[in-house]
Design a protein around this motif. Structure first.
Motif, PDB file in Angstrom:
ATOM      1  N   MET A  50      56.650 -32.063 -12.816  1.00 31.97           N
ATOM      2  CA  MET A  50      57.025 -32.676 -11.552  1.00 31.97           C
ATOM      3  C   MET A  50      56.884 -31.624 -10.462  1.00 31.97           C
ATOM      4  SD  MET A  50      57.990 -35.180  -9.748  1.00 31.97           S
ATOM      5  CE  MET A  50      58.505 -36.387 -10.970  1.00 31.97           C
ATOM      6  N   VAL A  51      55.894 -31.795  -9.611  1.00 31.90           N
ATOM      7  CA  VAL A  51      55.618 -30.824  -8.557  1.00 31.90           C
ATOM      8  C   VAL A  51      56.437 -31.187  -7.330  1.00 31.90           C
ATOM      9  CG1 VAL A  51      53.828 -29.753  -7.149  1.00 31.90           C
ATOM     10  CG2 VAL A  51      53.309 -30.489  -9.472  1.00 31.90           C
ATOM     11  N   LEU A  52      57.296 -30.289  -6.910  1.00 30.37           N
ATOM     12  CA  LEU A  52      58.148 -30.494  -5.745  1.00 30.37           C
ATOM     13  C   LEU A  52      57.353 -30.269  -4.462  1.00 30.37           C
ATOM     14  CD1 LEU A  52      61.277 -28.524  -7.021  1.00 30.37           C
ATOM     15  CD2 LEU A  52      60.995 -31.000  -6.967  1.00 30.37           C
ATOM     16  N   PRO A  53      57.911 -30.638  -3.316  1.00 28.84           N
ATOM     17  CA  PRO A  53      57.245 -30.322  -2.040  1.00 28.84           C
ATOM     18  C   PRO A  53      57.062 -28.815  -1.877  1.00 28.84           C
ATOM     19  CG  PRO A  53      58.972 -31.961  -1.712  1.00 28.84           C
ATOM     20  CD  PRO A  53      59.103 -31.490  -3.129  1.00 28.84           C
ATOM     21  N   SER A  54      56.066 -28.445  -1.071  1.00 26.08           N
ATOM     22  CA  SER A  54      55.712 -27.032  -0.901  1.00 26.08           C
ATOM     23  C   SER A  54      56.885 -26.189  -0.439  1.00 26.08           C
ATOM     24  CB  SER A  54      54.553 -26.905   0.091  1.00 26.08           C
ATOM     25  OG  SER A  54      53.414 -27.589  -0.384  1.00 26.08           O
ATOM     26  N   SER A  55      57.742 -26.778   0.412  1.00 25.18           N
ATOM     27  CA  SER A  55      58.867 -26.004   0.954  1.00 25.18           C
ATOM     28  C   SER A  55      59.810 -25.515  -0.136  1.00 25.18           C
ATOM     29  CB  SER A  55      59.634 -26.851   1.970  1.00 25.18           C
ATOM     30  OG  SER A  55      60.099 -28.055   1.359  1.00 25.18           O
ATOM     31  N   CYS A  56      59.910 -26.234  -1.238  1.00 25.68           N
ATOM     32  CA  CYS A  56      60.816 -25.822  -2.326  1.00 25.68           C
ATOM     33  C   CYS A  56      60.339 -24.548  -3.010  1.00 25.68           C
ATOM     34  CB  CYS A  56      60.950 -26.940  -3.349  1.00 25.68           C
ATOM     35  SG  CYS A  56      61.691 -28.463  -2.705  1.00 25.68           S
ATOM     36  N   LEU A  85      65.417 -19.249  -9.011  1.00 24.89           N
ATOM     37  CA  LEU A  85      65.273 -20.125 -10.173  1.00 24.89           C
ATOM     38  C   LEU A  85      66.391 -21.161 -10.218  1.00 24.89           C
ATOM     39  CD1 LEU A  85      64.216 -17.614 -12.988  1.00 24.89           C
ATOM     40  CD2 LEU A  85      62.755 -19.048 -11.555  1.00 24.89           C
ATOM     41  N   GLN A  86      67.601 -20.748  -9.871  1.00 24.58           N
ATOM     42  CA  GLN A  86      68.720 -21.678  -9.858  1.00 24.58           C
ATOM     43  C   GLN A  86      68.519 -22.758  -8.795  1.00 24.58           C
ATOM     44  OE1 GLN A  86      71.221 -22.012 -11.894  1.00 24.58           O
ATOM     45  NE2 GLN A  86      72.213 -23.660 -10.730  1.00 24.58           N
ATOM     46  N   ASP A  87      68.028 -22.364  -7.620  1.00 25.12           N
ATOM     47  CA  ASP A  87      67.790 -23.340  -6.547  1.00 25.12           C
ATOM     48  C   ASP A  87      66.705 -24.337  -6.950  1.00 25.12           C
ATOM     49  OD1 ASP A  87      69.691 -22.040  -5.049  1.00 25.12           O
ATOM     50  OD2 ASP A  87      68.248 -20.848  -3.901  1.00 25.12           O
ATOM     51  N   LEU A  88      65.651 -23.855  -7.594  1.00 25.74           N
ATOM     52  CA  LEU A  88      64.596 -24.756  -8.032  1.00 25.74           C
ATOM     53  C   LEU A  88      65.087 -25.703  -9.123  1.00 25.74           C
ATOM     54  CD1 LEU A  88      61.446 -22.432  -8.076  1.00 25.74           C
ATOM     55  CD2 LEU A  88      61.759 -24.489  -6.697  1.00 25.74           C
ATOM     56  N   ARG A  89      65.937 -25.201  -9.999  1.00 25.70           N
ATOM     57  CA  ARG A  89      66.487 -26.067 -11.038  1.00 25.70           C
ATOM     58  C   ARG A  89      67.317 -27.184 -10.407  1.00 25.70           C
ATOM     59  NH1 ARG A  89      69.524 -22.741 -13.244  1.00 25.70           N
ATOM     60  NH2 ARG A  89      68.169 -21.864 -14.851  1.00 25.70           N
ATOM     61  N   GLU A  90      68.098 -26.850  -9.414  1.00 28.68           N
ATOM     62  CA  GLU A  90      68.903 -27.862  -8.735  1.00 28.68           C
ATOM     63  C   GLU A  90      68.026 -28.838  -7.965  1.00 28.68           C
ATOM     64  OE1 GLU A  90      71.622 -25.707  -6.318  1.00 28.68           O
ATOM     65  OE2 GLU A  90      72.820 -24.956  -8.008  1.00 28.68           O
ATOM     66  N   ALA A  91      66.926 -28.346  -7.366  1.00 24.38           N
ATOM     67  CA  ALA A  91      66.024 -29.237  -6.635  1.00 24.38           C
ATOM     68  C   ALA A  91      65.381 -30.245  -7.574  1.00 24.38           C
ATOM     69  CB  ALA A  91      64.958 -28.416  -5.915  1.00 24.38           C
ATOM     70  N   HIS A  92      65.036 -29.806  -8.774  1.00 27.32           N
ATOM     71  CA  HIS A  92      64.451 -30.731  -9.750  1.00 27.32           C
ATOM     72  C   HIS A  92      65.466 -31.777 -10.205  1.00 27.32           C
ATOM     73  CE1 HIS A  92      60.329 -29.570 -10.783  1.00 27.32           C
ATOM     74  NE2 HIS A  92      60.666 -28.324 -10.481  1.00 27.32           N
ATOM     75  N   SER A  93      66.681 -31.351 -10.459  1.00 29.57           N
ATOM     76  CA  SER A  93      67.688 -32.271 -10.986  1.00 29.57           C
ATOM     77  C   SER A  93      68.193 -33.244  -9.927  1.00 29.57           C
ATOM     78  CB  SER A  93      68.868 -31.482 -11.561  1.00 29.57           C
ATOM     79  OG  SER A  93      69.460 -30.660 -10.551  1.00 29.57           O
ATOM     80  N   SER A  94      68.155 -32.858  -8.655  1.00 36.42           N
ATOM     81  CA  SER A  94      68.694 -33.711  -7.591  1.00 36.42           C
ATOM     82  C   SER A  94      67.645 -34.575  -6.933  1.00 36.42           C
ATOM     83  CB  SER A  94      69.371 -32.848  -6.513  1.00 36.42           C
ATOM     84  OG  SER A  94      68.430 -31.959  -5.917  1.00 36.42           O
ATOM     85  N   SER A  95      66.378 -34.447  -7.329  1.00 34.66           N
ATOM     86  CA  SER A  95      65.302 -35.211  -6.701  1.00 34.66           C
ATOM     87  C   SER A  95      64.732 -36.201  -7.703  1.00 34.66           C
ATOM     88  CB  SER A  95      64.186 -34.283  -6.206  1.00 34.66           C
ATOM     89  OG  SER A  95      64.691 -33.389  -5.226  1.00 34.66           O
ATOM     90  N   PRO A  96      65.048 -37.496  -7.572  1.00 34.46           N
ATOM     91  CA  PRO A  96      64.445 -38.494  -8.466  1.00 34.46           C
ATOM     92  C   PRO A  96      62.934 -38.521  -8.287  1.00 34.46           C
ATOM     93  CG  PRO A  96      66.259 -39.423  -7.168  1.00 34.46           C
ATOM     94  CD  PRO A  96      65.956 -38.079  -6.589  1.00 34.46           C
ATOM     95  N   ALA A  97      62.267 -38.915  -9.350  1.00 29.94           N
ATOM     96  CA  ALA A  97      60.801 -38.902  -9.310  1.00 29.94           C
ATOM     97  C   ALA A  97      60.263 -39.802  -8.209  1.00 29.94           C
ATOM     98  CB  ALA A  97      60.235 -39.341 -10.667  1.00 29.94           C
ATOM     99  N   GLY A  98      60.932 -40.909  -7.958  1.00 30.54           N
ATOM    100  CA  GLY A  98      60.420 -41.832  -6.957  1.00 30.54           C
ATOM    101  C   GLY A  98      60.564 -41.343  -5.536  1.00 30.54           C
TER     102      GLY A  98
END
Length: 764
Positions: A269-275, A737-750
């Motif tokens: 799951m690729v997050l937005p560039s800003s992440c 790494l912790q911030d990215l982990r939280e961004a993945h868990s808090s951002s639904p795929a949709g």
């Protein structure tokens, strides 16, 4: 005798059947399609291995990486029998579903039985339906509107189908009209059925290819549960066509042979560039500081990376820094790290370190076109001549020579001398081409080799180490780039097919000679194979040529380098050039005729232009054009959501028969579906995501290292620095790494603007 070839079909690709054979994409791009491809690119690429001739036990040994759409359901591998005069036959297939690949997170590996290709199961495409339950006076009525379909399987010899739709409900059947010669039909027809109260039946929508003489071909079906439809709430959407699984299948596993595969699916799951900016900025900061950096995170990443995944990590880091304009600085840092722990010159850059792996990836990404220009003509000549070449007396095969029926046995000495002459000619031509290619070498490659040469000379000064800087350069240029390309030209895209046994032996001997030149003709390299002695005069001459080439390569001043880069940026160097065919339509109605005009196109990062005559080597591979177009269009904000895969002929599109020339396309674009090759565009966000995923896997080791640094700082064993302490730099990485982990868990795929990226890695 069979001539097996393996065809890998990603999702959305035409599935070959026994009646259809292996369909090769047309080698032309009609003029009417150019605007659609430039604005919204889709790919129907399938990956094909080389053909192994006259064997029932083929070995390919080829590796591929393919980006798949996030909605894919299965991938298929077809083993084909290539025929020179008729259509290729399908021997069998292996189909792996997404669930199967997901159940093997470390990869699926092993032998799998080939199964027979059943035409009723070889379906593809989608159908657009609108379903509605309407209340009535006596009973509700089911209304089914069949609107259109796309990407249907071509069942006829003309490369298309004659599709119609059959709608069945409770024994009643209704059919649409037939759309001739189209895989993207539009019907816009509506059917109604009376529903009984409490009905539990299903609605079956089948797509068929109409045939005048033979039986109709099945194209796929959709089964809809009536109970889930609500009254007065219409549902509309695209439905994926499913195979007909009601027929009993023949169990013939094992009768068609087996295929050994190694397949791994990486669903990211690729997050937005800003992440990813904090991670990218932290790593770039470390690279810019170099050996003076506080924490040396690059060195720490190398320490925590296992041998098995070091190549992947090196490639991801290299592509990330290449996109940031820091590839040379990143490699320079790795050079310094390698030199700092190397005391013996004969082991320098000979291990599978992060520096060696990163440099290999760098040359494949930045230097592949240069390799083709220097090595391509020599490789083509070896393939065309097909001469018998052998230098090892224990392997010489004595042949008959002569003419007009007067044959005499060729002596072993004659075979060896003739072979030596052939190899000396090839080696001399290669070294001459290399000597003339200083300015043709990409600027960033020259700058990297110059920095490597300087670092090695600083680390090993003195006359006794005079050749060490040269050997450091040749260890990458010759031993890890040119020699592997000579031995396996198909894997470096120099040839479409693997070499036969005779040509392969010639290439192997030539690669050995290039390795001896790269080793500067040391006594150790000569002692390994004494029968290579006939090439020694050419090898010694080649060493002098190679040293002169490297001297010129690394002596280009910084100012000249900057001027050259500025000139290249102004000239907009071509991404792809070669012949394409323009489709011309003359007249209308029954008098309409078609023709094709051959023009030579030049695609740069700024424009697509053409001329009547070629100015360089002709290349007509459509897949390479698609890859080049993707490269220059990947950042286009005006990408279309759909396009017409056909041409506008007469008064309608050939694909969907739509009569509005500027109307919406009938097939969706898939810009992210790419073959992961050297000439594909860089995806910076994906590389950052893959680096994050790797660091997440070694996070426990990073925390342990952080605790060691903290204890050392408290005990005073870690020297203090005026800036950040080593543990502070590592602490920043752990927080990122912790911030990215939280961004993945808090951002639904949709809710993510970026699609999930499915990367399929396979080896045959």
């Amino acid at each position: 005798m069979a001539r097996p070839a393996l065809l890998f079909c990603p999702p959305e690709c035409p599935w070959p059947t026994r009646s259809q054979g292996h369909q090769t994409p047309s080698p032309f791009l009609p003029a009417s399609r150019l605007p659609a491809f430039l604005k919204g690119l889709q790919t129907t690429d399938s990956k094909r291995t080389a053909t192994v001739w006259k064997t029932l036990c083929p070995f390919w040994g080829e590796e591929y990486q393919v980006h798949l759409p996030p909605t894919f359901h299965a991938v298929a591998f077809y083993v084909m029998d290539e025929d020179a005069l008729s259509r290729d036959d399908v021997i069998g297939k292996v189909c792996l579903t997404r669930d199967t690949l997901a159940s093997h997170p470390k990869g699926f590996s092993g032998w799998t039985h080939l199964t027979e290709v059943d035409p009723d199961e070889e379906v593809q495409g989608e159908i657009h339906l609108r379903l509605e339950v309407r209340p009535g006076a006596r009973a509700c009525r089911l209304r089914c509107s069949v609107l259109e379909a796309r990407d249907l399987a071509p069942k006829d010899r003309n490369g298309a189908s004659d599709p119609f739709v059959r709608v069945r409900y409770k024994g009643r059947t209704q059919e649409t009209s037939i759309v001739k010669k189209s895989c993207y039909p539009r019907w816009n027809e509506t059917f109604e059925f009376e529903l009984e109260e409490g009905a539990t039946e299903v609605l079956c929508v089948e797509t068929w290819d109409w045939d005048l003489v033979s039986r109709n071909d099945f194209l796929g079906k959709v089964v809809i549960d009536i109970q889930r439809l609500q009254v007065a709430q219409p549902e509309e959407g695209w439905f994926r066509l499913q195979p007909d699984q009601t027929k009993s299948r023949r169990h013939d596993e094992g009768n068609l042979g087996s295929l050994q595969l190694e397949v791994r699916l990486r669903d990211e799951m690729v997050l937005p560039s800003s992440c990813y900016q904090p991670l990218v900025q932290l790593l770039c900061h470390e690279v810019k500081l170099g050996m003076q950096g506080p924490g040396q995170l690059i060195s720490l990443i190398e320490e925590t990376t296992s041998t098995e995944c070091r190549q992947d990590v090196a490639t991801n880091l290299l592509k990330l820094f290449l996109g940031q304009g820091l590839a040379k600085d990143f490699l320079d840092l790795l050079f310094q790290l390698e030199l700092s722990r190397t005391s013996e010159t004969n082991t320098l850059f000979r291990s599978n370190s992060l520096a060696s792996k990163s440099m290999e990836s760098f040359l494949k990404v930045a230097g592949m076109q240069y390799l083709h220009g220097v090595l391509g003509p020599i490789i083509n000549k070896v393939f065309e001549e097909k001469k018998y070449v052998e230098l090892d007396p224990s392997k010489v095969e004595v042949k008959d020579v002569g003419c007009s029926g007067l044959h005499r046995p060729q002596t072993e000495a004659e075979v060896l001398e003739q072979s030596a002459q052939t190899l000396r000619a090839h080696l001399g031509a290669l070294l001459s081409a290399l000597s003339r290619s200083v300015r043709a070498c990409p600027a960033v490659v020259r700058a990297t080799f110059r920095q490597l040469f300087r670092r090695v000379r600083e680390r090993f000064p003195g006359a006794q180490h005079e050749n060490v800087p040269f050997i450091a350069v040749t260890s990458f240029l010759c031993l890890r780039f040119f020699s592997p390309a000579i031995m396996s030209p198909k894997l470096f895209h120099l040839r479409e097919r693997h070499a036969d046994a005779r040509t392969s032996r010639t290439l192997l001997l030539l690669a050995k000679a290039v390795q001896n030149v790269g080793n500067m003709d040391t006594p150790a390299s000569r002692a390994k194979e004494a029968w290579m002695e006939p090439l020694q005069p050419t090898v010694r001459q080649g060493v002098a040529q190679l040293k002169d080439f490297i001297t010129k390569l690394v002596d280009i001043e910084e100012k000249d380098e900057l001027d050259l880069q500025r000139t290249l940026s102004l000239q907009a160097p071509p991404v792809k050039e070669g012949p394409l065919f323009i489709h011309r339509t003359k007249g209308k109605g029954p008098l309409m005729s078609s023709s094709f005009k051959k023009l030579y196109f030049f695609l740069t990062t700024e424009a697509l232009s053409f001329a009547k005559t070629p100015s360089s080597k002709c290349v007509n591979e459509l897949n390479q054009w698609l890859s080049a177009l993707r490269k220059v269009s990947i950042n286009n904000t005006g990408l279309l959501g759909s396009y017409h895969p056909g041409i506008f002929r007469g008064d309608k599109w050939s694909c969907c028969h739509q009569k509005e020339k500027t109307g919406q396309g009938c097939d969706k674009t898939r810009s992210r579906v790419t073959l992961q090759e050297w000439n594909d565009p860089l995806d910076h966000d994906l590389e950052a995501q893959l680096i994050y995923r790797h660091l997440l896997g070694v996070e426990a080791m990073l925390w342990e290292r952080h605790r060691e640094l903290s204890r050392g700082a408290e005990a005073g064993t870690v020297p203090a620095s005026p800036g950040e302490a080593p543990k502070d730099s590592l602490a920043q990485l752990l927080r990122v790494l912790q911030d990215l982990r939280e961004a993945h868990s808090s951002s639904p795929a949709g809710s993510l603007p970026s699609e999930p990226n499915c990367l399929l890695e396979l080896q045959t």
